[in-house]
Design a protein around this motif. Structure first.
Motif, PDB file in Angstrom:
ATOM      1  N   LYS A 136       0.775  -1.234  -0.123  1.00  0.00           N
ATOM      2  CA  LYS A 136       0.155   0.071   0.154  1.00  0.00           C
ATOM      3  C   LYS A 136       0.898   1.328   0.151  1.00  0.00           C
ATOM      4  N   GLU A 137       2.198   1.098   0.484  1.00  0.00           N
ATOM      5  CA  GLU A 137       3.079   2.373   0.439  1.00  0.00           C
ATOM      6  C   GLU A 137       4.178   2.046  -0.443  1.00  0.00           C
ATOM      7  N   MET A 138       4.742   3.157  -1.019  1.00  0.00           N
ATOM      8  CA  MET A 138       5.871   3.013  -2.057  1.00  0.00           C
ATOM      9  C   MET A 138       6.749   4.304  -1.512  1.00  0.00           C
ATOM     10  N   GLU A 139       7.816   4.036  -1.717  1.00  0.00           N
ATOM     11  CA  GLU A 139       9.172   4.982  -1.359  1.00  0.00           C
ATOM     12  C   GLU A 139       9.978   5.051  -2.634  1.00  0.00           C
ATOM     13  N   ASN A 189       7.118   9.726  -1.962  1.00  0.00           N
ATOM     14  CA  ASN A 189       6.398   8.600  -0.903  1.00  0.00           C
ATOM     15  C   ASN A 189       4.925   8.792  -1.632  1.00  0.00           C
ATOM     16  N   ILE A 190       4.470   7.517  -1.958  1.00  0.00           N
ATOM     17  CA  ILE A 190       2.987   7.151  -2.313  1.00  0.00           C
ATOM     18  C   ILE A 190       2.389   6.164  -1.503  1.00  0.00           C
ATOM     19  N   ASP A 191       1.126   6.860  -0.950  1.00  0.00           N
ATOM     20  CA  ASP A 191       0.418   5.930  -0.196  1.00  0.00           C
ATOM     21  C   ASP A 191      -1.036   5.597  -0.777  1.00  0.00           C
ATOM     22  N   ALA A 192      -1.291   4.558  -0.844  1.00  0.00           N
ATOM     23  CA  ALA A 192      -2.600   4.182  -1.507  1.00  0.00           C
ATOM     24  C   ALA A 192      -3.733   4.168  -0.962  1.00  0.00           C
ATOM     25  N   GLU A 193      -3.705   4.179   0.432  1.00  0.00           N
ATOM     26  CA  GLU A 193      -4.902   4.590   1.429  1.00  0.00           C
ATOM     27  C   GLU A 193      -4.436   5.636   2.544  1.00  0.00           C
ATOM     28  N   LYS A 215      -9.665   7.503   0.924  1.00  0.00           N
ATOM     29  CA  LYS A 215      -8.465   6.427   0.712  1.00  0.00           C
ATOM     30  C   LYS A 215      -8.219   6.535  -0.698  1.00  0.00           C
ATOM     31  N   ASN A 216      -8.005   7.787  -1.382  1.00  0.00           N
ATOM     32  CA  ASN A 216      -7.402   7.793  -2.571  1.00  0.00           C
ATOM     33  C   ASN A 216      -5.834   7.775  -2.510  1.00  0.00           C
ATOM     34  N   LEU A 217      -5.362   7.335  -3.824  1.00  0.00           N
ATOM     35  CA  LEU A 217      -3.841   7.087  -3.702  1.00  0.00           C
ATOM     36  C   LEU A 217      -3.311   8.727  -3.716  1.00  0.00           C
TER      37      LEU A 217
END
Length: 270
Positions: free
Chosen positions: A147-150, A203-207, A214-216
């Motif tokens: 759900k998270e990307m760095e 940093n990207i969070d899907a929720e 709870k948008n990206l």
């Protein structure tokens, strides 16, 4: 905007969109970037990748497939001939007309210290060398729940040269003895950022917790501009004032770096 991009670049946004769907993951717990607060100043200046904030998920997975995809996509882009993007900063990236995006088209610095006072204007500012930008490092980490990307990138820029015109007045000394400083109108200047690098960290969070739907979202976005030193040359300026001007040039560069540091959240529309 896609129709304005060169042929090779039209596919780059597609490659970036694949970040949300890639599953080529490999667990490498030791590859998690250290906290930025734990690094020494020399490590930060060298462009060592790091992460900010408190991480609730300590097991990060390195997405090597996506890292190679980004690297290969970047190699498909040829910026050596310049990119005709039709941007507000001008028609090309190299040279880049910085004055077009500055308020009033100039930089104004009015500073005073214990032994000097300077009123400096800089205009017609153009940056040279961005076409030498090359990708040096890619590191993409995903949380175990995906759900998270760095995203950490490092771009080498080599020596970036900025030139234009300046106009300056002021003095060097104390209230009892002051040596006047006057450029006598507009004069040429040149400044070089030695061994410059850009180190984007996203940093990207899907929720994202900040979004009730709870948008990206992009929760952090930093683009530090790092360099080993600054060399400057101002026409019609007495050598006695070089140290003062060198300090002011570094102050200007550090001030402009704030433009590239953002910690707000951005909604990614589906």
């Amino acid at each position: 905007l896609l129709h304005q991009l060169p042929h090779q670049m039209k596919y780059f946004p597609i490659f970036l969109c694949l970040m949300c769907f890639s599953c080529g993951l490999e667990l490498v717990g030791s590859s998690t970037p250290p906290a930025c607060s734990s690094l020494q100043e020399a490590e930060l200046k060298s462009g060592t990748l790091c992460q900010n904030g408190t991480q609730t998920d300590t097991k990060k997975k390195r997405d090597k497939v996506l890292e190679k995809l980004v690297a290969q996509a970047w190699r498909a882009i040829d910026i050596s001939d310049g990119l005709d993007l039709g941007l507000s900063v001008g028609e090309t990236v190299d040279p880049l007309n910085i004055s077009k995006v500055l308020p009033g088209g100039s930089i104004h610095v009015d500073r005073a210290g214990g032994y000097y006072k300077v009123d400096l204007w800089m205009k017609n500012i153009v940056m040279h060398g961005l076409s030498r930008m090359h990708l040096q490092q890619v590191q993409i980490l995903r949380s175990s729940n995906l759900k998270e990307m760095e995203i950490g990138l490092k771009f080498g820029l080599g020596d970036l040269m900025v030139n234009g015109t300046y106009n300056m007045t002021g003095y060097l000394g104390t209230m009892w003895l002051q040596l006047p400083m006057d450029s006598q109108g507009d004069q040429l200047f040149q400044a070089t950022l030695v061994n410059a690098t850009l180190v984007p960290q996203i940093n990207i969070d899907a929720e994202a917790a900040c979004d009730p739907e709870k948008n990206l979202r992009i929760t952090e976005f930093h683009i530090p501009l790092l360099y080993d030193g600054v060399a400057s040359d101002f026409d019609n300026l007495d050598t006695a004032f070089e140290t003062i001007i060198q300090g002011i040039v570094i102050f200007i560069v550090e001030s402009q770096k704030k433009i590239f540091k953002m910690t707000k959240t951005y909604k990614v529309h589906k």
